[in-house]
Design an enzyme around this catalytic site. Structure first.
Site, PDB file in Angstrom:
ATOM      1  N   ASP A  23     -49.128   0.609 -27.325  1.00 18.41           N
ATOM      2  CA  ASP A  23     -47.895   1.246 -26.859  1.00 18.41           C
ATOM      3  C   ASP A  23     -48.005   2.751 -27.100  1.00 18.41           C
ATOM      4  O   ASP A  23     -48.542   3.178 -28.120  1.00 18.41           O
ATOM      5  CB  ASP A  23     -46.687   0.666 -27.639  1.00 18.41           C
ATOM      6  CG  ASP A  23     -45.372   0.874 -26.908  1.00 18.41           C
ATOM      7  OD1 ASP A  23     -44.999   2.038 -26.673  1.00 18.41           O
ATOM      8  OD2 ASP A  23     -44.716  -0.131 -26.573  1.00 18.41           O
ATOM      9  N   GLY A  52     -40.431   2.860 -26.519  1.00 19.78           N
ATOM     10  CA  GLY A  52     -40.429   1.856 -27.582  1.00 19.78           C
ATOM     11  C   GLY A  52     -40.356   2.523 -28.948  1.00 19.78           C
ATOM     12  O   GLY A  52     -40.395   3.752 -29.055  1.00 19.78           O
ATOM     13  N   TYR A  95     -40.340   3.886  -9.882  1.00 17.64           N
ATOM     14  CA  TYR A  95     -40.382   2.596 -10.582  1.00 17.64           C
ATOM     15  C   TYR A  95     -40.529   1.455  -9.574  1.00 17.64           C
ATOM     16  O   TYR A  95     -41.445   0.631  -9.690  1.00 17.64           O
ATOM     17  CB  TYR A  95     -39.096   2.449 -11.383  1.00 17.64           C
ATOM     18  CG  TYR A  95     -38.978   1.193 -12.218  1.00 17.64           C
ATOM     19  CD1 TYR A  95     -39.614   1.091 -13.458  1.00 17.64           C
ATOM     20  CD2 TYR A  95     -38.195   0.119 -11.799  1.00 17.64           C
ATOM     21  CE1 TYR A  95     -39.475  -0.051 -14.235  1.00 17.64           C
ATOM     22  CE2 TYR A  95     -38.052  -1.023 -12.566  1.00 17.64           C
ATOM     23  CZ  TYR A  95     -38.693  -1.098 -13.792  1.00 17.64           C
ATOM     24  OH  TYR A  95     -38.552  -2.232 -14.561  1.00 17.64           O
ATOM     25  N   HIS A 101     -32.891   0.023 -27.087  1.00 18.60           N
ATOM     26  CA  HIS A 101     -32.603   1.307 -27.734  1.00 18.60           C
ATOM     27  C   HIS A 101     -31.133   1.654 -27.484  1.00 18.60           C
ATOM     28  O   HIS A 101     -30.664   1.572 -26.349  1.00 18.60           O
ATOM     29  CB  HIS A 101     -33.515   2.393 -27.173  1.00 18.60           C
ATOM     30  CG  HIS A 101     -33.570   3.602 -28.031  1.00 18.60           C
ATOM     31  ND1 HIS A 101     -32.470   4.414 -28.235  1.00 18.60           N
ATOM     32  CD2 HIS A 101     -34.571   4.131 -28.770  1.00 18.60           C
ATOM     33  CE1 HIS A 101     -32.796   5.391 -29.050  1.00 18.60           C
ATOM     34  NE2 HIS A 101     -34.070   5.244 -29.395  1.00 18.60           N
TER      35      HIS A 101
HETATM   36  P1  NAD Z   1     -38.803  -0.747 -22.889  1.00 23.29           P
HETATM   37  O1  NAD Z   1     -38.683   0.626 -22.348  1.00 23.29           O
HETATM   38  O2  NAD Z   1     -38.012  -1.112 -24.085  1.00 23.29           O
HETATM   39  O3  NAD Z   1     -40.316  -1.114 -23.202  1.00 23.29           O
HETATM   40  C1  NAD Z   1     -41.401  -0.560 -22.500  1.00 23.29           C
HETATM   41  C2  NAD Z   1     -42.488  -0.251 -23.509  1.00 23.29           C
HETATM   42  O4  NAD Z   1     -43.633   0.269 -22.810  1.00 23.29           O
HETATM   43  C3  NAD Z   1     -42.061   0.825 -24.514  1.00 23.29           C
HETATM   44  O5  NAD Z   1     -42.423   0.426 -25.814  1.00 23.29           O
HETATM   45  C4  NAD Z   1     -42.826   2.068 -24.078  1.00 23.29           C
HETATM   46  O6  NAD Z   1     -43.071   2.951 -25.136  1.00 23.29           O
HETATM   47  C5  NAD Z   1     -44.074   1.442 -23.493  1.00 23.29           C
HETATM   48  N1  NAD Z   1     -44.750   2.290 -22.493  1.00 23.29           N
HETATM   49  C6  NAD Z   1     -44.190   2.897 -21.417  1.00 23.29           C
HETATM   50  N2  NAD Z   1     -45.136   3.565 -20.721  1.00 23.29           N
HETATM   51  C7  NAD Z   1     -46.318   3.333 -21.366  1.00 23.29           C
HETATM   52  C8  NAD Z   1     -47.656   3.754 -21.141  1.00 23.29           C
HETATM   53  N3  NAD Z   1     -47.976   4.547 -20.098  1.00 23.29           N
HETATM   54  N4  NAD Z   1     -48.622   3.362 -22.022  1.00 23.29           N
HETATM   55  C9  NAD Z   1     -48.301   2.578 -23.082  1.00 23.29           C
HETATM   56  N5  NAD Z   1     -47.054   2.151 -23.348  1.00 23.29           N
HETATM   57  C10 NAD Z   1     -46.071   2.534 -22.490  1.00 23.29           C
HETATM   58  O7  NAD Z   1     -38.460  -1.736 -21.663  1.00 23.29           O
HETATM   59  P2  NAD Z   1     -38.300  -3.312 -21.651  1.00 23.29           P
HETATM   60  O8  NAD Z   1     -36.921  -3.612 -21.237  1.00 23.29           O
HETATM   61  O9  NAD Z   1     -38.836  -3.918 -22.899  1.00 23.29           O
HETATM   62  O10 NAD Z   1     -39.241  -3.689 -20.423  1.00 23.29           O
HETATM   63  C11 NAD Z   1     -40.545  -4.219 -20.631  1.00 23.29           C
HETATM   64  C12 NAD Z   1     -41.197  -4.466 -19.275  1.00 23.29           C
HETATM   65  O11 NAD Z   1     -40.435  -5.419 -18.527  1.00 23.29           O
HETATM   66  C13 NAD Z   1     -41.297  -3.209 -18.405  1.00 23.29           C
HETATM   67  O12 NAD Z   1     -42.544  -3.201 -17.749  1.00 23.29           O
HETATM   68  C14 NAD Z   1     -40.199  -3.376 -17.399  1.00 23.29           C
HETATM   69  O13 NAD Z   1     -40.504  -2.756 -16.169  1.00 23.29           O
HETATM   70  C15 NAD Z   1     -40.115  -4.883 -17.256  1.00 23.29           C
HETATM   71  N6  NAD Z   1     -38.764  -5.284 -16.858  1.00 23.29           N
HETATM   72  C16 NAD Z   1     -37.753  -5.262 -17.762  1.00 23.29           C
HETATM   73  C17 NAD Z   1     -36.468  -5.606 -17.372  1.00 23.29           C
HETATM   74  C18 NAD Z   1     -35.328  -5.587 -18.335  1.00 23.29           C
HETATM   75  O14 NAD Z   1     -34.179  -5.784 -17.900  1.00 23.29           O
HETATM   76  N7  NAD Z   1     -35.534  -5.419 -19.625  1.00 23.29           N
HETATM   77  C19 NAD Z   1     -36.218  -5.969 -16.040  1.00 23.29           C
HETATM   78  C20 NAD Z   1     -37.283  -5.965 -15.140  1.00 23.29           C
HETATM   79  C21 NAD Z   1     -38.552  -5.633 -15.562  1.00 23.29           C
END
Ligand code: NAD
Ligand code: UDP
Length: 339
Positions: free
Chosen positions: A51, A56, A165, A201
Site C-alpha cells: 500500500d 489508507g 476512476y 476514513h
Molecule cells: P480505500 O481508499 O480505503 O482503500 C484503497 C487503498 O489503496 C488505500 O489503502 C490506498 O492507500 C491504496 N492505494 C491507492 N492507490 C495506490 C497505489 N497507486 N499503490 C498502492 N496503494 C494504493 O478504498 P476502499 O473503499 O477500501 O476500496 C478498495 C477497492 O475497492 C478500491 O480499488 C475501490 O475502487 C474498490 N471499490 C470500493 C467500493 C466501496 O464502496 N468501498 C466500491 C467499488 C469499488
C-alpha cells in the site's frame, strides 16, 4: 510502459510459519483491504500487504504488524514490484475509492487503475498466481436500467470528473480479461457496489462516513442535490466474504457484489439521525457533476455462481459503523440501535 521505472524488490521473509497460501493484497491498508487482511490471516494464510498509504492508514493494519504471517510494504503499484518466493493469489484493491479523493490527482488515479493493474498482472503471470480485480459499479456510470446486471454496458462520461476512476476501472477490466484470454493468467473481476463499515476514513468524503461523522458531531448533514438519488449499501464483512468466494471460484467474467437494498440519500440521512439520536439539521449542497441517479446490483450471478448473498441489513451495519466512529473520534453516542 516506461522501461525506466525502478523495480522494487519487496524484501519478504522466505519462510512463512504454518501458512496455507501466500496472498498479496494491494491496497491492504485501506478500508476494505484491511478487513480482507484480517479474514485471510484468520483463515491461516500468509498475507503481504502492499500500500502507498495514499488513502489508507497504517493504523488499519497496526494490529497485524507483529503477526508472523503478515508483512507490510509501502509501495506504489504504478511502479513494478517483485516478490521473492511463492505467491498463490493477488487481490488488487489499490485505488482511492472516494470521489473527492480519487479526483484530487486524477492522472495518478488513472495510472493506478491501468499501470497498477498491469504491474500486478505481470507479477501474477510470473508467479502463476490467481489475481482478483476490485472493479466497481461505476463501470455502469449513470445507469438507465435498474437493477444493473453484469451484461449491462453502462453510460459513462469519458471526459467528466469521475472519468479517471470510471474509465480507469473499465480499462482495468479489459486488461484482466486480456491477460486471462492471452497470457494464461487466472483472473477474477468483482464489480463492487457501495460498501461501508468500520475503518472508513472519517474524512474520506463518502456518504456513509460523512453522514455518521456529521451526526455524531452535531454538524449539519450535507445532502447533495435533492437527496432522491439512490445507492445500495453493502456491509464490509459481506463484501469480504464475496471477494474470497469469487477468488476461489472458476468464474473469470465480472460478478456484481453488493447489497440490493436500495435507499435514497434522504432515507439514509434519516436512518443515521435516528440511530445516533442526533438532532443535526439537513443542508442542501450542489449535486456533483455526473453523480449517478440510481444504483442497485442484480446479484443473481453471485448467488448462483458463488452461493453468496449479503446477510447484514443496513440498520445493523450502520449500528456497528456508528459505534466504531464514535469510539475512534471520542464522540458521545446518544443512541445506537443494535439489532
Ligand atoms: P480505500 O481508499 O480505503 O482503500 C484503497 C487503498 O489503496 C488505500 O489503502 C490506498 O492507500 C491504496 N492505494 C491507492 N492507490 C495506490 C497505489 N497507486 N499503490 C498502492 N496503494 C494504493 O478504498 P476502499 O473503499 O477500501 O476500496 C478498495 C477497492 O475497492 C478500491 O480499488 C475501490 O475502487 C474498490 N471499490 C470500493 C467500493 C466501496 O464502496 N468501498 C466500491 C467499488 C469499488
Ligand atoms: N452524498 C451526499 N452527501 C455527502 C456525500 C455524498 O448527499 O456528504 C451523495 C452523493 O452525491 C452520491 C451519494 O451520496 O449521490 C453517494 O456518494 P459517495 O461519494 O458515497 O459514492 P458514489 O456512489 O457517488 O461513488
Amino acid at each position: 510502459m516506461d522501461g525506466s521505472y525502478a523495480r522494487d524488490s519487496l524484501d519478504q521473509q522466505p519462510h512463512w510459519p504454518g501458512r496455507a497460501k501466500v496472498i498479496l493484497i494491494a491496497g491492504g491498508a485501506g478500508f476494505v483491504g484491511s478487513h480482507l487482511c484480517d479474514a485471510l490471516i484468520g483463515n491461516g494464510h500468509a498475507v503481504i500487504c502492499v500500500d502507498n498509504l495514499q488513502t489508507g492508514r497504517a493504523g488499519n493494519v497496526a494490529h497485524l504488524m507483529t503477526h508472523p504471517r503478515f508483512r507490510f510494504h509501502q509501495h506504489d503499484i504504478i511502479t513494478p514490484l517483485m516478490i521473492d518466493g511463492p505467491l498463490d493469489e493477488i487481490y488488487n484493491l489499490a485505488c482511492a475509492a472516494s470521489p473527492p479523493l480519487y479526483q484530487k490527482d486524477p492522472i495518478h488515479t488513472f495510472k493506478t487503475c491501468v499501470y497498477g493493474s498491469m504491474n500486478l498482472l505481470e507479477l501474477a503471470k510470473s508467479k502463476g498466481a490467481r489475481i482478483l480485480q476490485s472493479s466497481t459499479s461505476e463501470v455502469y456510470g449513470d445507469p438507465e436500467i435498474s437493477p444493473q446486471p453484469e451484461s449491462y454496458r453502462g453510460v459513462v462520461n469519458t471526459v467528466g470528473p469521475r472519468a479517471c476512476y470510471d474509465e480507469g476501472k473499465r480499462a482495468g477490466e479489459t486488461l484482466f480479461w486480456e491477460f486471462g484470454q492471452h497470457q494464461g493468467v487466472e483472473t477474477r473481476i468483482a464489480r463492487i457496489f457501495n460498501t461501508y463499515g468500520p475503518r472508513m476514513h472519517p474524512d474520506d468524503g463518502r456518504v456513509v462516513s460523512n453522514f455518521i461523522v456529521q451526526a455524531l458531531r452535531g454538524d449539519a448533514i450535507t445532502i447533495y442535490g435533492d437527496g432522491l438519488q439512490t445507492r445500495s449499501f453493502c456491509y464490509v464483512d459481506d463484501l469480504v466474504d464475496g471477494l474470497m468466494r469469487l477468488m476461489s471460484s472458476d468464474e473469470a467474467m465480472p460478478v456484481n457484489l453488493g447489497n440490493p437494498g436500495e435507499f435514497t440519500m434522504l432515507e439514509l440521512a434519516q436512518m443515521v439521525l435516528d440511530q445516533t439520536g442526533s438532532h443535526a439539521a439537513l443542508v442542501r449542497r450542489p449535486l456533483p457533476q455526473d453523480d449517478p441517479r440510481q444504483r442497485k446490483p442484480d446479484i443473481r450471478r453471485a448467488q448462483s455462481l458463488l452461493g453468496w448473498a449479503p446477510t447484514v441489513p443496513l440498520h445493523q451495519g450502520l449500528a456497528r459503523t456508528i459505534a466504531h466512529f464514535a469510539a475512534e473520534l471520542g464522540l458521545p453516542l446518544h443512541r445506537v440501535e443494535m439489532a
